[in-house]
Design an enzyme around this catalytic site. Structure first.
Site, PDB file in Angstrom:
ATOM      1  N   ASN A  61       0.838  -1.200   0.000  1.00  0.00           N
ATOM      2  CA  ASN A  61       0.000   0.000   0.000  1.00  0.00           C
ATOM      3  C   ASN A  61       0.873   1.250   0.000  1.00  0.00           C
ATOM      4  O   ASN A  61       1.930   1.294   0.643  1.00  0.00           O
ATOM      5  CB  ASN A  61      -1.020  -0.001   1.146  1.00  0.00           C
ATOM      6  CG  ASN A  61      -0.407  -0.126   2.524  1.00  0.00           C
ATOM      7  OD1 ASN A  61       0.597  -0.786   2.706  1.00  0.00           O
ATOM      8  ND2 ASN A  61      -1.027   0.506   3.509  1.00  0.00           N
ATOM      9  N   GLU A  74      -3.191  -4.636  -2.778  1.00  0.00           N
ATOM     10  CA  GLU A  74      -3.726  -5.598  -3.749  1.00  0.00           C
ATOM     11  C   GLU A  74      -3.849  -4.991  -5.134  1.00  0.00           C
ATOM     12  O   GLU A  74      -3.498  -5.620  -6.145  1.00  0.00           O
ATOM     13  CB  GLU A  74      -5.114  -6.094  -3.297  1.00  0.00           C
ATOM     14  CG  GLU A  74      -5.099  -6.878  -1.993  1.00  0.00           C
ATOM     15  CD  GLU A  74      -5.271  -6.010  -0.761  1.00  0.00           C
ATOM     16  OE1 GLU A  74      -4.839  -4.837  -0.767  1.00  0.00           O
ATOM     17  OE2 GLU A  74      -5.854  -6.504   0.218  1.00  0.00           O
ATOM     18  N   CYS A 117     -10.329  -4.999   0.340  1.00  0.00           N
ATOM     19  CA  CYS A 117     -11.490  -4.105   0.362  1.00  0.00           C
ATOM     20  C   CYS A 117     -12.344  -4.305  -0.885  1.00  0.00           C
ATOM     21  O   CYS A 117     -11.919  -4.932  -1.861  1.00  0.00           O
ATOM     22  CB  CYS A 117     -11.027  -2.644   0.475  1.00  0.00           C
ATOM     23  SG  CYS A 117     -10.404  -1.950  -1.070  1.00  0.00           S
TER      24      CYS A 117
HETATM   25  N1  THU Z   1      -5.168  -1.449   2.799  1.00  0.00           N
HETATM   26  C1  THU Z   1      -4.624  -2.294   1.877  1.00  0.00           C
HETATM   27  O1  THU Z   1      -3.560  -2.027   1.301  1.00  0.00           O
HETATM   28  N2  THU Z   1      -5.278  -3.460   1.629  1.00  0.00           N
HETATM   29  C2  THU Z   1      -6.407  -3.871   2.257  1.00  0.00           C
HETATM   30  O2  THU Z   1      -6.900  -4.959   1.978  1.00  0.00           O
HETATM   31  C3  THU Z   1      -7.047  -3.010   3.249  1.00  0.00           C
HETATM   32  C4  THU Z   1      -6.390  -1.713   3.507  1.00  0.00           C
HETATM   33  C5  THU Z   1      -4.447  -0.228   3.116  1.00  0.00           C
HETATM   34  C6  THU Z   1      -5.118   1.061   2.735  1.00  0.00           C
HETATM   35  C7  THU Z   1      -4.455   2.013   3.692  1.00  0.00           C
HETATM   36  O3  THU Z   1      -3.216   2.433   3.150  1.00  0.00           O
HETATM   37  C8  THU Z   1      -4.177   1.193   4.922  1.00  0.00           C
HETATM   38  O4  THU Z   1      -4.232  -0.168   4.497  1.00  0.00           O
HETATM   39  C9  THU Z   1      -5.149   1.393   6.065  1.00  0.00           C
HETATM   40  O5  THU Z   1      -6.429   1.219   5.689  1.00  0.00           O
END
Ligand code: THU
Length: 161
Positions: A61, A74, A117
């Site tokens: 992320n 993802e 998500c």
């Molecule tokens: N996030 C992801 O990278 N993948 C997920 O499946 C859920 C959330 C990230 C988004 C944000 O940068 C951080 O996690 C907190 O929500």
């Protein structure tokens, strides 16, 4: 009136029940959490996609001070995979996370798996529809879940493409 029911079948597995190649994919997803840029949430997520030719593409992320401009691990992994290997099936995606906000820079992996998500599910679904099922491996230190496809995680999705 008819009541209808949707059932999801998924596996709960232990690391030592997985084939080497899946363990490798999980290790890549775990490693990618150390390449996250998440100074705002401090929630570090890693993903790794296994391509049809066996290659692995990782993503993490990436956040931004203009908050909505950030991206989940993802979608980062899937978009990199599509950019590097256009038209190639993504066979599997593994996901892992560490909460650096709670545990510091070397925080342990989440005990329970985290789940992609809704937006990531929809984005991945499009590749699945085009090229074939994408298995989803959700890593947690205490449990690992395996879903057979993205569509199993996203019933009644938008599929007009
Ligand atoms: N996030 C992801 O990278 N993948 C997920 O499946 C859920 C959330 C990230 C988004 C944000 O940068 C951080 O996690 C907190 O929500």
């Amino acid at each position: 009136m008819k009541e209808k029911k949707i059932e999801i079948t998924y596996k709960s597995v232990a690391m030592d029940e997985l084939p080497d190649e899946d363990r490798e994919l999980i290790e890549r997803a775990k490693g990618m959490t150390f390449r996250s840029y998440a100074p705002y949430s401090r929630f570090h997520v890693g993903a790794a996609v296994r391509m049809d030719d066996g290659s692995i593409v990782g993503g993490s992320n990436q956040e931004n001070a203009a908050y909505p401009s950030g991206i989940c691990a993802e979608r980062n992994a899937a978009w990199q995979a599509s950019a590097l290997y256009p038209g190639m099936r993504m066979k599997k995606i593994a996901i892992a996370a560490r909460n650096v906000g709670q545990g510091g820079a070397d925080a342990a992996f989440q005990g329970s798996p985290i789940s992609p998500c809704g937006a990531c599910r929809q984005a991945l679904l499009e590749y699945e529809h085009l090229y074939g099922d994408i298995e989803v491996i959700l890593y947690g230190a205490d449990s690992i879940y395996i879903f057979p496809s993205i569509s199993s995680l996203l019933p009644f999705s938008f599929t007009e493409f």
